[in-house]
Design a protein around this motif. Structure first.
Motif, mmCIF file in Angstrom:
data_model
loop_
_atom_site.group_PDB
_atom_site.id
_atom_site.type_symbol
_atom_site.label_atom_id
_atom_site.label_comp_id
_atom_site.label_asym_id
_atom_site.label_seq_id
_atom_site.Cartn_x
_atom_site.Cartn_y
_atom_site.Cartn_z
ATOM 1 N N SER A 162 0.833 -1.211 0.000
ATOM 2 C CA SER A 162 0.000 0.000 0.000
ATOM 3 C C SER A 162 0.866 1.258 0.000
ATOM 4 C CB SER A 162 -0.933 0.017 1.215
ATOM 5 O OG SER A 162 -1.887 -0.996 1.111
ATOM 6 N N TRP A 163 1.914 1.255 0.813
ATOM 7 C CA TRP A 163 2.814 2.405 0.864
ATOM 8 C C TRP A 163 3.453 2.635 -0.498
ATOM 9 C CZ3 TRP A 163 7.522 4.310 -0.154
ATOM 10 C CH2 TRP A 163 7.920 5.480 0.502
ATOM 11 N N ALA A 164 3.937 1.570 -1.115
ATOM 12 C CA ALA A 164 4.593 1.680 -2.419
ATOM 13 C C ALA A 164 3.626 2.188 -3.492
ATOM 14 C CB ALA A 164 5.181 0.326 -2.835
ATOM 15 N N LEU A 165 2.382 1.719 -3.448
ATOM 16 C CA LEU A 165 1.396 2.162 -4.439
ATOM 17 C C LEU A 165 1.030 3.630 -4.241
ATOM 18 C CD1 LEU A 165 -0.934 -0.969 -4.653
ATOM 19 C CD2 LEU A 165 0.847 -0.245 -6.265
ATOM 20 N N ARG A 166 0.888 4.066 -2.996
ATOM 21 C CA ARG A 166 0.619 5.494 -2.741
ATOM 22 C C ARG A 166 1.791 6.343 -3.211
ATOM 23 N NH1 ARG A 166 -1.435 3.376 2.091
ATOM 24 N NH2 ARG A 166 0.452 3.986 3.206
ATOM 25 N N TYR A 167 3.004 5.882 -2.919
ATOM 26 C CA TYR A 167 4.196 6.610 -3.350
ATOM 27 C C TYR A 167 4.229 6.718 -4.874
ATOM 28 C CZ TYR A 167 9.061 7.741 -4.247
ATOM 29 O OH TYR A 167 10.208 8.343 -4.703
ATOM 30 N N ALA A 168 3.984 5.609 -5.551
ATOM 31 C CA ALA A 168 4.009 5.596 -7.015
ATOM 32 C C ALA A 168 2.912 6.483 -7.594
ATOM 33 C CB ALA A 168 3.867 4.167 -7.533
ATOM 34 N N SER A 169 1.767 6.493 -6.965
ATOM 35 C CA SER A 169 0.669 7.335 -7.433
ATOM 36 C C SER A 169 1.045 8.815 -7.362
ATOM 37 C CB SER A 169 -0.580 7.072 -6.585
ATOM 38 O OG SER A 169 -1.654 7.867 -7.007
ATOM 39 N N ASN A 170 1.793 9.181 -6.339
ATOM 40 C CA ASN A 170 2.213 10.584 -6.168
ATOM 41 C C ASN A 170 3.433 10.958 -6.996
ATOM 42 O OD1 ASN A 170 0.173 11.252 -4.312
ATOM 43 N ND2 ASN A 170 1.363 10.399 -2.624
ATOM 44 N N SER A 171 4.294 9.986 -7.279
ATOM 45 C CA SER A 171 5.565 10.290 -7.951
ATOM 46 C C SER A 171 5.599 9.889 -9.417
ATOM 47 C CB SER A 171 6.717 9.591 -7.228
ATOM 48 O OG SER A 171 6.606 8.176 -7.386
ATOM 49 N N GLY A 172 4.628 9.090 -9.863
ATOM 50 C CA GLY A 172 4.650 8.611 -11.246
ATOM 51 C C GLY A 172 5.556 7.402 -11.445
ATOM 52 N N ALA A 173 5.987 6.792 -10.351
ATOM 53 C CA ALA A 173 6.887 5.638 -10.438
ATOM 54 C C ALA A 173 6.127 4.390 -10.882
ATOM 55 C CB ALA A 173 7.543 5.379 -9.083
ATOM 56 N N ARG A 178 -1.343 -15.625 -4.609
ATOM 57 C CA ARG A 178 -1.182 -14.782 -3.415
ATOM 58 C C ARG A 178 -0.769 -13.372 -3.815
ATOM 59 N NH1 ARG A 178 2.077 -17.096 1.506
ATOM 60 N NH2 ARG A 178 0.064 -18.066 1.842
ATOM 61 N N LEU A 179 0.166 -13.268 -4.752
ATOM 62 C CA LEU A 179 0.633 -11.964 -5.220
ATOM 63 C C LEU A 179 -0.483 -11.209 -5.931
ATOM 64 C CD1 LEU A 179 2.895 -9.913 -5.665
ATOM 65 C CD2 LEU A 179 3.594 -11.244 -7.673
ATOM 66 N N SER A 180 -1.175 -11.876 -6.849
ATOM 67 C CA SER A 180 -2.266 -11.229 -7.588
ATOM 68 C C SER A 180 -3.357 -10.734 -6.654
ATOM 69 C CB SER A 180 -2.874 -12.193 -8.611
ATOM 70 O OG SER A 180 -1.950 -12.482 -9.614
ATOM 71 N N GLN A 181 -3.686 -11.544 -5.659
ATOM 72 C CA GLN A 181 -4.727 -11.154 -4.701
ATOM 73 C C GLN A 181 -4.284 -9.956 -3.881
ATOM 74 O OE1 GLN A 181 -7.942 -12.656 -4.507
ATOM 75 N NE2 GLN A 181 -8.196 -10.670 -3.515
ATOM 76 N N ALA A 182 -3.033 -9.953 -3.426
ATOM 77 C CA ALA A 182 -2.518 -8.837 -2.635
ATOM 78 C C ALA A 182 -2.543 -7.541 -3.445
ATOM 79 C CB ALA A 182 -1.097 -9.143 -2.151
ATOM 80 N N VAL A 183 -2.124 -7.620 -4.703
ATOM 81 C CA VAL A 183 -2.123 -6.439 -5.569
ATOM 82 C C VAL A 183 -3.551 -5.968 -5.824
ATOM 83 C CG1 VAL A 183 -1.603 -5.598 -7.900
ATOM 84 C CG2 VAL A 183 0.121 -6.906 -6.627
ATOM 85 N N ALA A 184 -4.444 -6.893 -6.152
ATOM 86 C CA ALA A 184 -5.845 -6.531 -6.409
ATOM 87 C C ALA A 184 -6.474 -5.884 -5.181
ATOM 88 C CB ALA A 184 -6.634 -7.762 -6.840
ATOM 89 N N ASP A 185 -6.227 -6.445 -3.996
ATOM 90 C CA ASP A 185 -6.782 -5.893 -2.759
ATOM 91 C C ASP A 185 -6.265 -4.475 -2.508
ATOM 92 O OD1 ASP A 185 -8.132 -8.280 -2.348
ATOM 93 O OD2 ASP A 185 -6.766 -8.990 -0.769
ATOM 94 N N ALA A 186 -4.968 -4.277 -2.675
ATOM 95 C CA ALA A 186 -4.372 -2.962 -2.422
ATOM 96 C C ALA A 186 -4.877 -1.921 -3.416
ATOM 97 C CB ALA A 186 -2.851 -3.050 -2.465
ATOM 98 N N VAL A 187 -4.930 -2.286 -4.694
ATOM 99 C CA VAL A 187 -5.404 -1.354 -5.720
ATOM 100 C C VAL A 187 -6.864 -1.001 -5.465
ATOM 101 C CG1 VAL A 187 -5.948 -1.133 -8.181
ATOM 102 C CG2 VAL A 187 -3.715 -2.001 -7.470
ATOM 103 N N SER A 188 -7.662 -1.986 -5.127
ATOM 104 C CA SER A 188 -9.076 -1.760 -4.851
ATOM 105 C C SER A 188 -9.265 -0.853 -3.638
ATOM 106 C CB SER A 188 -9.777 -3.099 -4.621
ATOM 107 O OG SER A 188 -11.093 -2.906 -4.197
ATOM 108 N N GLN A 189 -8.509 -1.115 -2.593
ATOM 109 C CA GLN A 189 -8.627 -0.339 -1.359
ATOM 110 C C GLN A 189 -8.179 1.105 -1.561
ATOM 111 O OE1 GLN A 189 -6.086 -1.691 1.802
ATOM 112 N NE2 GLN A 189 -7.197 -0.547 3.365
ATOM 113 N N LEU A 190 -7.100 1.305 -2.323
ATOM 114 C CA LEU A 190 -6.532 2.644 -2.485
ATOM 115 C C LEU A 190 -7.127 3.405 -3.668
ATOM 116 C CD1 LEU A 190 -2.792 1.741 -1.871
ATOM 117 C CD2 LEU A 190 -4.346 2.884 -0.277
ATOM 118 N N GLY A 191 -7.630 2.670 -4.658
ATOM 119 C CA GLY A 191 -8.164 3.315 -5.850
ATOM 120 C C GLY A 191 -7.104 4.022 -6.674
ATOM 121 N N VAL A 192 -5.900 3.494 -6.691
ATOM 122 C CA VAL A 192 -4.809 4.123 -7.448
ATOM 123 C C VAL A 192 -4.716 3.546 -8.854
ATOM 124 C CG1 VAL A 192 -3.444 4.693 -5.412
ATOM 125 C CG2 VAL A 192 -3.111 2.486 -6.529
ATOM 126 N N ASP A 193 -4.123 4.313 -9.738
ATOM 127 C CA ASP A 193 -3.897 3.876 -11.115
ATOM 128 C C ASP A 193 -2.410 4.032 -11.414
ATOM 129 O OD1 ASP A 193 -4.202 3.087 -13.732
ATOM 130 O OD2 ASP A 193 -4.871 5.059 -14.429
#
Length: 145
Positions: A23-34, A66-81
């Motif tokens: 979740s932290w990495a996805l929020r960071y990437a959403s803000n930085s374009g990473a 396990r990886l796909s589920q974790a990514v799907a859950d995090a993306v769904s929860q955060l709503g990041v693209d």
């Protein structure tokens, strides 16, 4: 100044600490374009005595799920693209993360995963990464309930 997209590698193992790191990495990437590479690594379990071997394809498939589920859950929860690559690696987790971080700008890990002592402040994988990573490392602690 480099025009290359920043790369973030994050370790995922199905633990709540890894979910926080993702979740932290996805929020960071959403803000930085990473771009994020979410990586799960596995090795054959050690057996004492005789045991039935588990086919590698089964372990690969479970790790991928396990990886796909974790990514799907995090993306769904955060709503990041954000751009997310998913990698399943056969190998020791700390080594696999360090290898993946060779050309990364940032490595993100949870403070504790599935192994070790639950009371430890820092897990063995995160500690190894902090000491040996070729890039900056962010260690994300679990939120206390």
């Amino acid at each position: 100044m480099s025009t290359e997209q920043e790369r973030v590698v994050v370790g995922v193992d199905g633990s709540s600490g890894a979910a926080e790191a993702l979740s932290w990495a996805l929020r960071y990437a959403s803000n930085s374009g990473a771009e994020v590479t979410a990586l799960i690594a596995w090795t054959h379990p050690s057996y004492y005595g005789l045991g039935a071997p588990i086919p590698e394809e089964d372990i690969d498939q479970r790790a991928e799920q396990r990886l796909s589920q974790a990514v799907a859950d995090a993306v769904s929860q955060l709503g990041v693209d954000v751009g997310i690559r998913q990698r399943v690696v056969r190998g020791i987790p700390a080594g696999a993360l360090l290898d993946a971080a060779e050309d990364a700008d940032l490595l993100v890990v949870g403070s504790r995963g599935h192994g070790g002592f639950t009371g430890a402040l820092l897990g063995s994988v995160s500690q190894h990464c902090v000491h040996h990573a070729p890039c900056p490392v962010v260690v994300v602690r679990e939120r206390s309930e």
